[in-house]
Each structure stands twice: as structure tokens, then as C-alpha cells.
Scaffold this motif. Structure first.
Motif, PDB file in Angstrom:
ATOM      1  N   PHE A  80       4.468   1.039   1.896  1.00  0.00           N
ATOM      2  CA  PHE A  80       4.571  -0.078   2.831  1.00  0.00           C
ATOM      3  C   PHE A  80       4.305  -1.403   2.122  1.00  0.00           C
ATOM      4  N   PRO A  81       5.358  -2.155   1.806  1.00  0.00           N
ATOM      5  CA  PRO A  81       5.153  -3.493   1.250  1.00  0.00           C
ATOM      6  C   PRO A  81       4.742  -4.465   2.357  1.00  0.00           C
ATOM      7  N   LYS A  82       4.163  -5.607   1.972  1.00  0.00           N
ATOM      8  CA  LYS A  82       3.581  -6.509   2.977  1.00  0.00           C
ATOM      9  C   LYS A  82       4.614  -7.037   3.982  1.00  0.00           C
ATOM     10  N   GLU A  83       5.874  -7.115   3.565  1.00  0.00           N
ATOM     11  CA  GLU A  83       6.912  -7.624   4.466  1.00  0.00           C
ATOM     12  C   GLU A  83       7.074  -6.743   5.709  1.00  0.00           C
ATOM     13  N   THR A  84       6.669  -5.479   5.604  1.00  0.00           N
ATOM     14  CA  THR A  84       6.853  -4.555   6.741  1.00  0.00           C
ATOM     15  C   THR A  84       5.579  -4.442   7.596  1.00  0.00           C
ATOM     16  N   ALA A  85       4.478  -5.060   7.128  1.00  0.00           N
ATOM     17  CA  ALA A  85       3.164  -4.769   7.711  1.00  0.00           C
ATOM     18  C   ALA A  85       3.057  -5.083   9.213  1.00  0.00           C
ATOM     19  N   THR A  87       0.850  -1.186   0.000  1.00  0.00           N
ATOM     20  CA  THR A  87       0.000   0.000   0.000  1.00  0.00           C
ATOM     21  C   THR A  87       0.891   1.243   0.000  1.00  0.00           C
ATOM     22  N   VAL A  88       0.509   2.195  -0.829  1.00  0.00           N
ATOM     23  CA  VAL A  88       1.231   3.465  -0.918  1.00  0.00           C
ATOM     24  C   VAL A  88       0.509   4.427   0.030  1.00  0.00           C
ATOM     25  N   GLU A  89       1.248   5.016   0.921  1.00  0.00           N
ATOM     26  CA  GLU A  89       0.600   5.851   1.940  1.00  0.00           C
ATOM     27  C   GLU A  89       0.022   7.152   1.376  1.00  0.00           C
TER      28      GLU A  89
END
Ligand code: AHR
Length: 326
Positions: free
Chosen positions: A312-317, A277-279
Motif C-alpha cells: 500500500f503506497p501512500k497515494e492509496t491510503a 507499507t508492505v502488508e
């Protein structure tokens, strides 16, 4: 990483209240003991983002001691125009609004100018021939958000073989974020002819519409679809449901990119159903109240105030979710 909103002055020229609103500050020279009255016309409550934006504006007004006259337009431009006219009739000190679409504002903005009531845009832009009809626009750079989505896609699918078929869920027709995100994304993927947008339709920034339109995309294109680019998280979340109901795996059978960075998107990423997701920060209330105070005090404010945002890519979620404020 916390969302940090920093004010970036992108306009070289500071806008002066007298020059832009066609008169002296309404209450600067008036009774300083009277609370400032701000008329705010909100678009509606179409998304998690919008709800967070409303909360931010309302709580920032309370914290700043500003009297807020709040009006919900329920997604209709005609309601926003009525609200602006009512604020003019009430002679509020400042009008702020988040325009549902870009065009069709000139007449009412001229009425505000004639009444010497300064206008601040939040979140979305307007297209007017005379930019002195509003003082400032506070909000995101939507073209850049679309570019960020496109860059992430190129970077993360560069080793894929053959064509990459993309379906796009656009925001509200004629709105600045829909126009600009589409443009920014298209600009980046144009660099590689393998990336093709095979279907693009509005889902009006809502979950229900996102689901409905994704169902239609799946019916028409089925397994040909490699990527979904949704102009906001709510439509992506609706589409995820449609993909699951069609027996496919969102996040792996179809790569999903969306925009906003709401908590629901982080939950979907943790579940492996959304890739990135792009903030786009809705927390514009404090900046708006600071600008309103400056305007009423007769101080110049920047013509464009841009919020700074991350990807925010999913790896950082999982790590980021506890720090999210919306
Ligand atoms: O104008 C900002 C957009 O409007 C957000 O991306 C979307 O979620 C909202 O409804």
C-alpha cells in the motif's frame, strides 16, 4: 481493496498427523463431545500487529468453540518454552505458538512429540534439523515482504541521482521476520550499486526502540540519510517522531518504507509522513482454528500455509484506511 487471506498450499507433500507428531491424533478417536483444548503461546504485545494477532486468535477460538489456554511470553523465549512445557503437562489437544526467535526449540518440540501432542507454528518459523517436529507453519512469507519493500524502493527512486543511503531498523534479533525481511530487501537492492545500507540496527519491533535507534542514526549520519527501511510499522512510527524532532520532514526529506499495514501506518501515510507499507496480515486466527480442527479429526493439513498480502503506497491510503481491520 480488502485484505484477502487465501490459503496457498506451497508444500507438495501434505503432512500427515501420525507421521509428523509421532502418534495417533490425540482426541480424534476420543470423546467428540468434549471441546478441543488448544494451548497457544504468544510472543508478547510489542506492536499494533501483535495486538491484532492476539485478538484474532482469541476471537477465532471462541467462534470455533475451541477452549484456548493463552500464554503471553513477554518477548522471552524462556517464557515460551515454559508455556509449552506447561501445555504438555496439561495434555492439551494441540499446541500452537509464534516463536520469538528461530533457534533453540528442538528439545521442547521433541518433548511435545514424545507426548504425542501436535504442534502448529503461527506467524514465525523455527530452525530445527527435523521438520516433523511441527505439523504446519501458518503465516507470511517474510523474505517476499523484504523483496516487495526493495522493489518499491527501486521503482520509486530510479530517477534519483547519485548514491541512495539507506538506514535499516531491524526487528527482534534472531527472529524470522528480521532475518528474512533483511535478506529479501538486500537481495533486491543488490541489483543497483547506488543503493547502500549505511546503518542497520535492531529496534526490537517497538515504537520506543525505533525512535531511540533512529535518533542515533540521525546523530551519526544526519542529512546523508535518504531512506529508512523499517521492518515494521511501529518502528517506522517511532522513527518518524525522531526525524521530526531533528527538524526534518519524514516522507519527503527521508523516504520511509515499512511493513505490516496497521491503521497507524495508514494514518501516517495520509499525513504524508510514511511513503509505503508492505502488508503482513496478523489475522491468522481463523486459519489456525480450521487447522486445529482438522488435526484433531485426524485429517492431513498443509505443511506451509502462506497468507496473501498487498503493498500500500501512500497515494492509496485514504481510500484503503476505512477497509482496514487492524
Ligand atoms: O512476526 C510478525 C512481526 O512481529 C510483525 O511485523 C511485527 O510488527 C511483529 O511484532
Amino acid at each position: 481493496m480488502n485484505t484477502v487471506i487465501r490459503v496457498t498450499l506451497v508444500a507438495l507433500t501434505l503432512s500427515c498427523l501420525a507421521a509428523c507428531s509421532g502418534g495417533e491424533p490425540k482426541s480424534a478417536a476420543g470423546d467428540a463431545s468434549k471441546p478441543i483444548v488448544l494451548g497457544f503461546s504468544q510472543i508478547g504485545a510489542e506492536s499494533e500487529w501483535r495486538t491484532a494477532n492476539t485478538t484474532s486468535v482469541q476471537s477465532a477460538a471462541t467462534d470455533a468453540g475451541i477452549t484456548l489456554r493463552f500464554s503471553d511470553a513477554q518477548q522471552k523465549q524462556e517464557n515460551q518454552i515454559k508455556a509449552l512445557r506447561s501445555f504438555i503437562a496439561q495434555r492439551v489437544d494441540v499446541i500452537a505458538f509464534s516463536p520469538v526467535v528461530e533457534t533453540g526449540w528442538e528439545t521442547v518440540l521433541r518433548e511435545a512429540k514424545a507426548a504425542k501432542i501436535p504442534v502448529i507454528l503461527t506467524d514465525r518459523a523455527v530452525e530445527v534439523p527435523d521438520d516433523t517436529l511441527y505439523l504446519s507453519l501458518i503465516g507470511s512469507d517474510f523474505v517476499e515482504e523484504g523483496r516487495k519493500a526493495g522493489r518499491w524502493l527501486l521503482e520509486n527512486t530510479k530517477d534519483a541521482k547519485g548514491d541512495i543511503n539507506i538506514v535499516e531498523l531491524q526487528g527482534t534479533v534472531g527472529s524470522a521476520p528480521a532475518n528474512d525481511r533483511k535478506k529479501g530487501f538486500a537481495e533486491i537492492i543488490a541489483a543497483d550499486p547506488r543503493y547502500k545500507v549505511i546503518r542497520s540496527q535492531t529496534g526490537d519491533f517497538t515504537r520506543a526502540k525505533g525512535k531511540e535507534v533512529m535518533e542515533a542514526f540521525l546523530k551519526a549520519e544526519g542529512k546523508k540519510i535518504n531512506v529508512l527501511f523499517a521492518h515494521n510499522d511501529d518502528m517506522a512510527i517511532g522513527a518518524i517522531q525522531a526525524i521530526e524532532e531533528a527538524g526534518m520532514k519524514p516522507g519527503s526529506d527521508i523516504t520511509i518504507i515499512s511493513i505490516d499495514g496497521v491503521k497507524g501506518a495508514f494514518e501516517a501515510m495520509i499525513a504524508g509522513k510514511l511513503n509505503v507499507t508492505v502488508e503482513c496480515s496478523p489475522l491468522l486466527g481463523p486459519q489456525l482454528m480450521a487447522a486445529v480442527k482438522d488435526v484433531v479429526a485426524g485429517k492431513p493439513i498443509a505443511k506451509r500455509i502462506v497468507t496473501e498480502e498487498s503493498v500500500f503506497p501512500k497515494e492509496t491510503a485514504a481510500q484503503i484506511l476505512p477497509t482496514r481491520k487492524y
